[in-house]
Design a protein around this motif. Structure first.
Motif, PDB file in Angstrom:
ATOM      1  N   SER A   1       0.833  -1.209   0.000  1.00  0.00           N
ATOM      2  CA  SER A   1       0.000   0.000   0.000  1.00  0.00           C
ATOM      3  C   SER A   1       0.864   1.255   0.000  1.00  0.00           C
ATOM      4  O   SER A   1       0.589   2.220  -0.719  1.00  0.00           O
ATOM      5  CB  SER A   1      -0.917   0.002   1.226  1.00  0.00           C
ATOM      6  OG  SER A   1      -1.810  -1.108   1.198  1.00  0.00           O
ATOM      7  N   ALA A   2       1.920   1.249   0.806  1.00  0.00           N
ATOM      8  CA  ALA A   2       2.811   2.406   0.876  1.00  0.00           C
ATOM      9  C   ALA A   2       3.557   2.628  -0.433  1.00  0.00           C
ATOM     10  O   ALA A   2       3.891   3.769  -0.782  1.00  0.00           O
ATOM     11  CB  ALA A   2       3.811   2.221   2.020  1.00  0.00           C
ATOM     12  N   ARG A   3       3.811   1.556  -1.176  1.00  0.00           N
ATOM     13  CA  ARG A   3       4.599   1.642  -2.401  1.00  0.00           C
ATOM     14  C   ARG A   3       3.751   1.765  -3.662  1.00  0.00           C
ATOM     15  O   ARG A   3       4.288   1.766  -4.765  1.00  0.00           O
ATOM     16  CB  ARG A   3       5.471   0.384  -2.533  1.00  0.00           C
ATOM     17  CG  ARG A   3       6.536   0.236  -1.457  1.00  0.00           C
ATOM     18  CD  ARG A   3       7.224  -1.117  -1.568  1.00  0.00           C
ATOM     19  NE  ARG A   3       8.249  -1.301  -0.578  1.00  0.00           N
ATOM     20  CZ  ARG A   3       9.527  -0.998  -0.733  1.00  0.00           C
ATOM     21  NH1 ARG A   3       9.930  -0.495  -1.898  1.00  0.00           N
ATOM     22  NH2 ARG A   3      10.394  -1.196   0.222  1.00  0.00           N
ATOM     23  N   LEU A   4       2.443   1.896  -3.509  1.00  0.00           N
ATOM     24  CA  LEU A   4       1.545   1.823  -4.665  1.00  0.00           C
ATOM     25  C   LEU A   4       1.905   2.818  -5.759  1.00  0.00           C
ATOM     26  O   LEU A   4       2.035   2.462  -6.921  1.00  0.00           O
ATOM     27  CB  LEU A   4       0.097   2.037  -4.209  1.00  0.00           C
ATOM     28  CG  LEU A   4      -0.954   2.024  -5.314  1.00  0.00           C
ATOM     29  CD1 LEU A   4      -0.971   0.672  -6.023  1.00  0.00           C
ATOM     30  CD2 LEU A   4      -2.333   2.335  -4.734  1.00  0.00           C
ATOM     31  N   GLY A   5       2.071   4.085  -5.400  1.00  0.00           N
ATOM     32  CA  GLY A   5       2.437   5.082  -6.404  1.00  0.00           C
ATOM     33  C   GLY A   5       1.258   5.498  -7.264  1.00  0.00           C
ATOM     34  O   GLY A   5       0.125   5.051  -7.099  1.00  0.00           O
ATOM     35  N   GLY A   6       1.525   6.389  -8.215  1.00  0.00           N
ATOM     36  CA  GLY A   6       0.515   6.860  -9.152  1.00  0.00           C
ATOM     37  C   GLY A   6      -0.108   8.183  -8.757  1.00  0.00           C
ATOM     38  O   GLY A   6      -0.186   9.113  -9.566  1.00  0.00           O
ATOM     39  N   TYR A   7      -0.535   8.293  -7.497  1.00  0.00           N
ATOM     40  CA  TYR A   7      -1.248   9.494  -7.065  1.00  0.00           C
ATOM     41  C   TYR A   7      -0.347  10.733  -7.128  1.00  0.00           C
ATOM     42  O   TYR A   7      -0.783  11.796  -7.592  1.00  0.00           O
ATOM     43  CB  TYR A   7      -1.786   9.286  -5.648  1.00  0.00           C
ATOM     44  CG  TYR A   7      -2.456  10.503  -5.060  1.00  0.00           C
ATOM     45  CD1 TYR A   7      -3.805  10.759  -5.306  1.00  0.00           C
ATOM     46  CD2 TYR A   7      -1.753  11.397  -4.260  1.00  0.00           C
ATOM     47  CE1 TYR A   7      -4.428  11.881  -4.773  1.00  0.00           C
ATOM     48  CE2 TYR A   7      -2.363  12.519  -3.722  1.00  0.00           C
ATOM     49  CZ  TYR A   7      -3.702  12.755  -3.980  1.00  0.00           C
ATOM     50  OH  TYR A   7      -4.312  13.871  -3.457  1.00  0.00           O
TER      51      TYR A   7
ATOM     52  N   ALA B   1      -4.920   4.069 -10.611  1.00  0.00           N
ATOM     53  CA  ALA B   1      -4.809   4.746  -9.319  1.00  0.00           C
ATOM     54  C   ALA B   1      -6.092   4.582  -8.518  1.00  0.00           C
ATOM     55  O   ALA B   1      -6.059   4.328  -7.299  1.00  0.00           O
ATOM     56  CB  ALA B   1      -4.492   6.227  -9.516  1.00  0.00           C
ATOM     57  N   ARG B   2      -7.235   4.708  -9.168  1.00  0.00           N
ATOM     58  CA  ARG B   2      -8.518   4.503  -8.487  1.00  0.00           C
ATOM     59  C   ARG B   2      -8.631   3.078  -7.963  1.00  0.00           C
ATOM     60  O   ARG B   2      -9.058   2.852  -6.820  1.00  0.00           O
ATOM     61  CB  ARG B   2      -9.662   4.784  -9.457  1.00  0.00           C
ATOM     62  CG  ARG B   2      -9.932   6.248  -9.726  1.00  0.00           C
ATOM     63  CD  ARG B   2     -10.983   6.387 -10.791  1.00  0.00           C
ATOM     64  NE  ARG B   2     -11.401   7.760 -10.995  1.00  0.00           N
ATOM     65  CZ  ARG B   2     -11.791   8.246 -12.171  1.00  0.00           C
ATOM     66  NH1 ARG B   2     -11.792   7.468 -13.243  1.00  0.00           N
ATOM     67  NH2 ARG B   2     -12.181   9.498 -12.275  1.00  0.00           N
ATOM     68  N   GLN B   3      -8.262   2.115  -8.800  1.00  0.00           N
ATOM     69  CA  GLN B   3      -8.321   0.716  -8.374  1.00  0.00           C
ATOM     70  C   GLN B   3      -7.424   0.475  -7.161  1.00  0.00           C
ATOM     71  O   GLN B   3      -7.815  -0.212  -6.207  1.00  0.00           O
ATOM     72  CB  GLN B   3      -7.893  -0.203  -9.521  1.00  0.00           C
ATOM     73  CG  GLN B   3      -8.850  -0.271 -10.692  1.00  0.00           C
ATOM     74  CD  GLN B   3      -8.339  -1.222 -11.758  1.00  0.00           C
ATOM     75  OE1 GLN B   3      -7.808  -2.291 -11.468  1.00  0.00           O
ATOM     76  NE2 GLN B   3      -8.469  -0.824 -13.011  1.00  0.00           N
TER      77      GLN B   3
END
Length: 284
Positions: free
Chosen positions: A39-45, A237-239
């Protein structure tokens, strides 16, 4: 926020040693750690936030003179709000990094997370957000401070999830709402730029304008590909944000059984999905 800034180095070190030395009380929280880490590494936003901030730089060459004044005003508002938008994301990342550390086996130091949240929000009242998000941000900051004094790892994880869920949900909802704002700005930019060429290209089809026409067509193709890629990143990003929210909700609903086989399988599935989304976001 003052409590965060006044934490001493010795307090941080003592907490790290205390929490790092509780191996005999640990339960199996590997999947919790992996979920928080993913979760912390998701990125995009953050990338979408920066793109939103810089909208005017990209669309200005294609704007009619009559629309430029309003576009400049929008540009000023975007820049004023940008730091607060990104700070919300940093708070979520700091929370997830801390949850990952609490669920891990190694000693850890909260200093980076504390420093991140200590920056605070600069002017949220002037953005599309409000007091609800300020309160949620402050709540997560206080929770990280309290996490330093928790004696056992399992209790620390449960405390983080239970006490952080409501504030985290507010900030994740804010990030999702902001992603919708980014998407709307993106759609408007796409219509502006591609609409410009829809009008201009037919006027450049004369033989003497062949070179200009060819270059313009190539530019349209490049912009179309760029916008298609951004469309995909917004969707991913939404997903990703939705899956982070779902995973934390399930942890909150199953505090007593978060290390059960069923929960571990569910979290493993979410980790797999988050990693796939992250890989998709990294694709050029």
């Amino acid at each position: 926020m003052n409590a965060l800034r006044t934490l001493s180095t010795s307090t941080l070190l003592a907490a790290s040693l205390l929490l790092g030395g509780c191996a005999s009380n640990r339960v199996n929280l590997e999947e919790v750690r992996e979920f928080a880490d993913a979760s912390a590494r998701l990125g995009g936003y953050a990338e979408l936030s920066a793109r939103y901030r810089d909208t005017y730089l990209r669309e200005q060459p294609y704007l009619p003179a009559a629309a430029d004044k309003a576009a400049k005003e929008n540009d000023a508002r975007r820049h004023a709000a940008y730091n607060d938008f990104v700070t919300i994301q940093k708070a979520v990342v700091a929370y997830m990094q801390t949850l990952s550390a609490l669920a891990g086996e190694a000693r850890y130091d909260f200093t980076p997370q504390i420093d991140t949240l200590g920056v605070g929000l600069s002017g949220l009242s002037e953005t599309t957000l409000g007091q609800k998000q300020v309160s949620a941000y402050t709540g997560l900051a206080r929770l990280l401070t309290r996490a330093l004094t928790s004696r056992y790892q399992k209790d620390s994880v449960e405390t983080m999830v239970r006490d952080g869920d409501a504030d985290l949900r507010v900030l994740l909802d804010a990030m999702l709402s902001l992603t919708d704002i980014y998407a709307a700005a993106h759609e408007n930019e796409k219509k502006t730029v591609l609409g410009f060429f829809e009008v201009a290209l037919p006027l450049a089809e004369r033989p003497q304008d062949r070179l200009l026409y060819t270059l313009a067509r190539a530019h349209v193709q490049a912009k179309t590909s760029e916008y298609r890629l951004v469309d995909r990143r917004i969707d991913l990003a939404r997903q990703g944000l939705a899956k982070v929210a779902l995973g934390h909700q399930k942890l909150r609903e199953n505090l007593a059984t978060m290390s059960s086989s069923e929960m571990r399988r569910m979290l493993s599935d979410l980790v797999r999905d988050l990693r796939l989304i992250r890989a998709g976001l990294a694709t050029d």
